[in-house]
Enzyme design. Sequence first.
Site, PDB file in Angstrom:
ATOM      1  N   GLU A 200       1.236  -1.342  14.004  1.00 16.33           N
ATOM      2  CA  GLU A 200       0.330  -0.480  13.232  1.00 16.33           C
ATOM      3  C   GLU A 200      -1.037  -0.482  13.888  1.00 16.33           C
ATOM      4  O   GLU A 200      -1.581  -1.530  14.225  1.00 16.33           O
ATOM      5  CB  GLU A 200       0.157  -0.969  11.781  1.00 16.33           C
ATOM      6  CG  GLU A 200       1.345  -0.731  10.892  1.00 16.33           C
ATOM      7  CD  GLU A 200       1.105  -1.132   9.432  1.00 16.33           C
ATOM      8  OE1 GLU A 200      -0.063  -1.104   8.984  1.00 16.33           O
ATOM      9  OE2 GLU A 200       2.075  -1.492   8.755  1.00 16.33           O
TER      10      GLU A 200
ATOM     11  N   TYR B  25      -6.368  -3.143  13.011  1.00 15.83           N
ATOM     12  CA  TYR B  25      -7.219  -2.018  12.616  1.00 15.83           C
ATOM     13  C   TYR B  25      -8.646  -2.170  13.145  1.00 15.83           C
ATOM     14  O   TYR B  25      -9.593  -1.871  12.435  1.00 15.83           O
ATOM     15  CB  TYR B  25      -7.178  -1.867  11.086  1.00 15.83           C
ATOM     16  CG  TYR B  25      -5.835  -1.332  10.622  1.00 15.83           C
ATOM     17  CD1 TYR B  25      -5.608   0.034  10.576  1.00 15.83           C
ATOM     18  CD2 TYR B  25      -4.788  -2.185  10.283  1.00 15.83           C
ATOM     19  CE1 TYR B  25      -4.380   0.547  10.195  1.00 15.83           C
ATOM     20  CE2 TYR B  25      -3.554  -1.689   9.896  1.00 15.83           C
ATOM     21  CZ  TYR B  25      -3.359  -0.323   9.853  1.00 15.83           C
ATOM     22  OH  TYR B  25      -2.136   0.193   9.475  1.00 15.83           O
TER      23      TYR B  25
ATOM     24  N   LYS C 133      -3.803   7.961   6.718  1.00 15.38           N
ATOM     25  CA  LYS C 133      -3.720   7.600   8.141  1.00 15.38           C
ATOM     26  C   LYS C 133      -2.654   8.409   8.876  1.00 15.38           C
ATOM     27  O   LYS C 133      -2.384   8.164  10.054  1.00 15.38           O
ATOM     28  CB  LYS C 133      -3.467   6.101   8.301  1.00 15.38           C
ATOM     29  CG  LYS C 133      -4.648   5.256   7.812  1.00 15.38           C
ATOM     30  CD  LYS C 133      -4.563   3.807   8.208  1.00 15.38           C
ATOM     31  CE  LYS C 133      -5.674   3.008   7.573  1.00 15.38           C
ATOM     32  NZ  LYS C 133      -5.536   2.872   6.104  1.00 15.38           N
TER      33      LYS C 133
ATOM     34  N   ASN D 298       6.722  -7.605   6.421  1.00 17.70           N
ATOM     35  CA  ASN D 298       5.504  -6.951   6.886  1.00 17.70           C
ATOM     36  C   ASN D 298       4.282  -7.664   6.336  1.00 17.70           C
ATOM     37  O   ASN D 298       4.124  -7.785   5.103  1.00 17.70           O
ATOM     38  CB  ASN D 298       5.457  -5.493   6.429  1.00 17.70           C
ATOM     39  CG  ASN D 298       4.179  -4.798   6.904  1.00 17.70           C
ATOM     40  OD1 ASN D 298       4.012  -4.557   8.094  1.00 17.70           O
ATOM     41  ND2 ASN D 298       3.262  -4.512   5.977  1.00 17.70           N
ATOM     42  N   GLU D 299       3.440  -8.133   7.242  1.00 24.33           N
ATOM     43  CA  GLU D 299       2.137  -8.712   6.903  1.00 24.33           C
ATOM     44  C   GLU D 299       2.190  -9.777   5.815  1.00 24.33           C
ATOM     45  O   GLU D 299       1.369  -9.767   4.893  1.00 24.33           O
ATOM     46  CB  GLU D 299       1.152  -7.614   6.499  1.00 24.33           C
ATOM     47  CG  GLU D 299       0.827  -6.649   7.628  1.00 24.33           C
ATOM     48  CD  GLU D 299      -0.412  -5.800   7.352  1.00 24.33           C
ATOM     49  OE1 GLU D 299      -0.841  -5.729   6.190  1.00 24.33           O
ATOM     50  OE2 GLU D 299      -0.946  -5.231   8.319  1.00 24.33           O
TER      51      GLU D 299
ATOM     52  N   TRP E 202       0.093   3.946  12.833  1.00 28.78           N
ATOM     53  CA  TRP E 202       0.162   4.001  11.378  1.00 28.78           C
ATOM     54  C   TRP E 202      -0.635   5.192  10.923  1.00 28.78           C
ATOM     55  O   TRP E 202      -1.823   5.215  11.164  1.00 28.78           O
ATOM     56  CB  TRP E 202      -0.397   2.711  10.758  1.00 28.78           C
ATOM     57  CG  TRP E 202      -0.098   2.650   9.293  1.00 28.78           C
ATOM     58  CD1 TRP E 202      -0.961   2.857   8.255  1.00 28.78           C
ATOM     59  CD2 TRP E 202       1.182   2.365   8.705  1.00 28.78           C
ATOM     60  NE1 TRP E 202      -0.309   2.731   7.054  1.00 28.78           N
ATOM     61  CE2 TRP E 202       1.003   2.435   7.302  1.00 28.78           C
ATOM     62  CE3 TRP E 202       2.455   2.087   9.221  1.00 28.78           C
ATOM     63  CZ2 TRP E 202       2.059   2.214   6.403  1.00 28.78           C
ATOM     64  CZ3 TRP E 202       3.492   1.865   8.327  1.00 28.78           C
ATOM     65  CH2 TRP E 202       3.276   1.924   6.941  1.00 28.78           C
TER      66      TRP E 202
ATOM     67  N   TYR F 283     -10.741  -1.059   9.695  1.00 33.50           N
ATOM     68  CA  TYR F 283     -11.135  -2.025   8.649  1.00 33.50           C
ATOM     69  C   TYR F 283     -12.189  -3.000   9.160  1.00 33.50           C
ATOM     70  O   TYR F 283     -12.945  -3.573   8.378  1.00 33.50           O
ATOM     71  CB  TYR F 283      -9.914  -2.806   8.129  1.00 33.50           C
ATOM     72  CG  TYR F 283      -8.982  -1.959   7.289  1.00 33.50           C
ATOM     73  CD1 TYR F 283      -9.445  -1.306   6.151  1.00 33.50           C
ATOM     74  CD2 TYR F 283      -7.651  -1.819   7.630  1.00 33.50           C
ATOM     75  CE1 TYR F 283      -8.606  -0.518   5.386  1.00 33.50           C
ATOM     76  CE2 TYR F 283      -6.796  -1.045   6.863  1.00 33.50           C
ATOM     77  CZ  TYR F 283      -7.274  -0.395   5.748  1.00 33.50           C
ATOM     78  OH  TYR F 283      -6.439   0.383   4.987  1.00 33.50           O
TER      79      TYR F 283
ATOM     80  N   ASP G 166       0.817  -1.207   0.000  1.00 30.67           N
ATOM     81  CA  ASP G 166       0.000   0.000   0.000  1.00 30.67           C
ATOM     82  C   ASP G 166       0.858   1.268   0.000  1.00 30.67           C
ATOM     83  O   ASP G 166       0.699   2.135   0.845  1.00 30.67           O
ATOM     84  CB  ASP G 166      -0.905  -0.057   1.255  1.00 30.67           C
ATOM     85  CG  ASP G 166      -1.843   1.118   1.364  1.00 30.67           C
ATOM     86  OD1 ASP G 166      -2.279   1.631   0.318  1.00 30.67           O
ATOM     87  OD2 ASP G 166      -2.135   1.536   2.504  1.00 30.67           O
TER      88      ASP G 166
HETATM   89  C1  BDP Z   1      -1.308  -2.487   6.551  1.00 36.10           C
HETATM   90  C2  BDP Z   1       0.031  -2.281   5.887  1.00 36.10           C
HETATM   91  C3  BDP Z   1       0.342  -0.850   5.521  1.00 36.10           C
HETATM   92  C4  BDP Z   1      -0.900  -0.174   5.018  1.00 36.10           C
HETATM   93  C5  BDP Z   1      -1.924  -0.162   6.131  1.00 36.10           C
HETATM   94  C6  BDP Z   1      -3.228   0.543   5.714  1.00 36.10           C
HETATM   95  O1  BDP Z   1       1.078  -2.841   6.637  1.00 36.10           O
HETATM   96  O2  BDP Z   1       1.379  -0.811   4.585  1.00 36.10           O
HETATM   97  O3  BDP Z   1      -0.658   1.104   4.515  1.00 36.10           O
HETATM   98  O4  BDP Z   1      -2.244  -1.462   6.514  1.00 36.10           O
HETATM   99  O5  BDP Z   1      -4.120  -0.126   5.210  1.00 36.10           O
HETATM  100  O6  BDP Z   1      -1.948  -3.477   5.866  1.00 36.10           O
HETATM  101  O7  BDP Z   1      -3.315   1.744   5.875  1.00 36.10           O
END
Ligand code: BDP
Length: 593
Positions: free
Chosen positions: A505, A470, A569, A414-415, A550, A474, A162
């Site tokens: 994050e 999140y 964000k 990452n993820e 984040w 999300y 992203d």
């Molecule tokens: C996570 C990622 C990050 C994204 C963030 C988002 O690690 O790179 O920018 O979420 O969705 O999935 O803002």
Amino acid sequence: MLRPQDSSTRETKRLDGIWSFQLDGDSAGREAGWFRETLPAAREMAVPASFNDLTADAAVRDYVGDIWYQRTARVPRGWAGQRIVLHFESATHRATVWVGDHEVVSHEGGYTPFEADITEYVTPGEPVRITALVNNTLSFQSIPPGVIEDGPAGQKQVYWHDFFNFAGIHRSVWLAATPQARVEDITVVTGFEGDTGSVEYAVQAVDADGLEVVVALRDAAGREVAAGRGAVGTLAVADVHLWAPGHGYLYDLEVQLVDDSDTVLDSYRQSVGVRTVEVRGTDFLINGDPFYFKGFGMHEDHSTIGKAHSPAHVIQDFELLEWVGANSFRTSHYPYSEDVLDYADRHGIVVIDETAAVGLNMGLGGGIFGGQGYTTFSPDTINDASREVHAQAIRELIARDRNHPSVVLWSIANEPESDTEGAEDYFRPLFDLARAADPTRPVGFVNVMLAPHGTCRVSQFADVIMLNRYYGWYVNTGDLAGAEVAWTEELSGWASEGKPIIITEYGADTLAGNHSLTPAPWSEEYQVDYLDMNHRVFDACDAVVGEQVWNFADFATTSGIMRVDGNKKGVFTRDRKPKAAAFALRRRWRKDA
Ligand code: BDP
């Protein structure tokens, strides 16, 4: 490999500025030998810079493929008899370089340095043509991965991370002169016992037969506090002044190669912060003291220059980190410029240092960041060859950054997908490799919400649990009460693992200037409430040893229906203006303010 440096035996010349530049959509230039002469239809381009946003042309912004950079440079005439090196701090995502007509080096990976000995191809005092063929295509065998798909109007680059796929020459390019007999690499490992510090050093020298390594450690005032001879050794530092969070005290280790009449043939200076890092139970200890990470996942991202390193922007970002009360950040999602780490060393900012392994997760496709319909780990997608590229990225990150006291933890991805057997098989050897490359620091990876507690098969390898979550954004969108319950429950599961947990994050997209009386997503008030909710959850969990919001600032992404002029964000806007959340964080993180 050591970064170029001026010393009593070394000299450097930066090649930053305006270069010739040409896109090569047909990949014709290599065959046609464009490196042999002036590029056929060049325009001008800045180095360092991402090329994407510097023209008013969508075809340039979204360009994928071969990209040529060229310039001439005069090799300083005083360099006769020296070994001459051409050093790139990075070229995103890969490059092949020619000096005159000679191919001198190729490198895969967009965020780590590479260099070539070009002595035999240059004449001090004379100009030389330098040509770099950069390529920014992402594939299943690149880190980060991507795929070129057939679209209705031709081929299109798809990727699963992203942030915008900025490319070009993002950091300085150097000509450097070193002696033939030279210090090639230095490793330092520090510790302390009571008031006495220890600096274990290992020096790799080249063409140094009959020469001896001599080292001197000086304090910040320039006073020699310890000295030694030999390629490996341990220096004892009386009344040691420790490097600590918020206190970037550095010693200076001068490494010399001397002959038997004590003439200095090479000299290189390495800064050293004496500190220890240890994971014990659910504590993350720096110098034996529990440390709590407060800060951000960041990006090297600015308007105009994209992912280029810029000293002015670095200073501004660190000033804002201090203002808001942050003590740490993660180099999401790639190794940052070495200047950033040097700054963190000097100022006592703690760094989680991450590879560019982001987007190894086809489950995240979902129409948010790109395509779907692939299996993450398979012989046709992310496979053994990809893992070797990833392994090399880890080796290069650790080789480059292991002497930075600010770096306390490696994040090797990452993820990624982490709830499958394929993921377990893929990651096991990478953790082993990271530990072998640096036995002194903990190793982790960042877990994604799609692999909640109880399903993740990779966190067993990690010393520290790093979670991106999140709740309230999300999932449970706009429902902070529901989010708090769900998040508390998941976190208590992770806490039962007995390892420290860093929330790497948590964040909510927020359009600066958008306000709401009721908690409405995208408003500045919601971002504040969202952070407050998260903080209640963290404060109730003893195993949580850090919170990194984040993101530090809004940043550019690929276009998509979930992104309005990029990811919003940020606690600061892309041009570093504070949103309400910046003040709220400052109140939490800086009790003195
Ligand atoms: C996570 C990622 C990050 C994204 C963030 C988002 O690690 O790179 O920018 O979420 O969705 O999935 O803002």
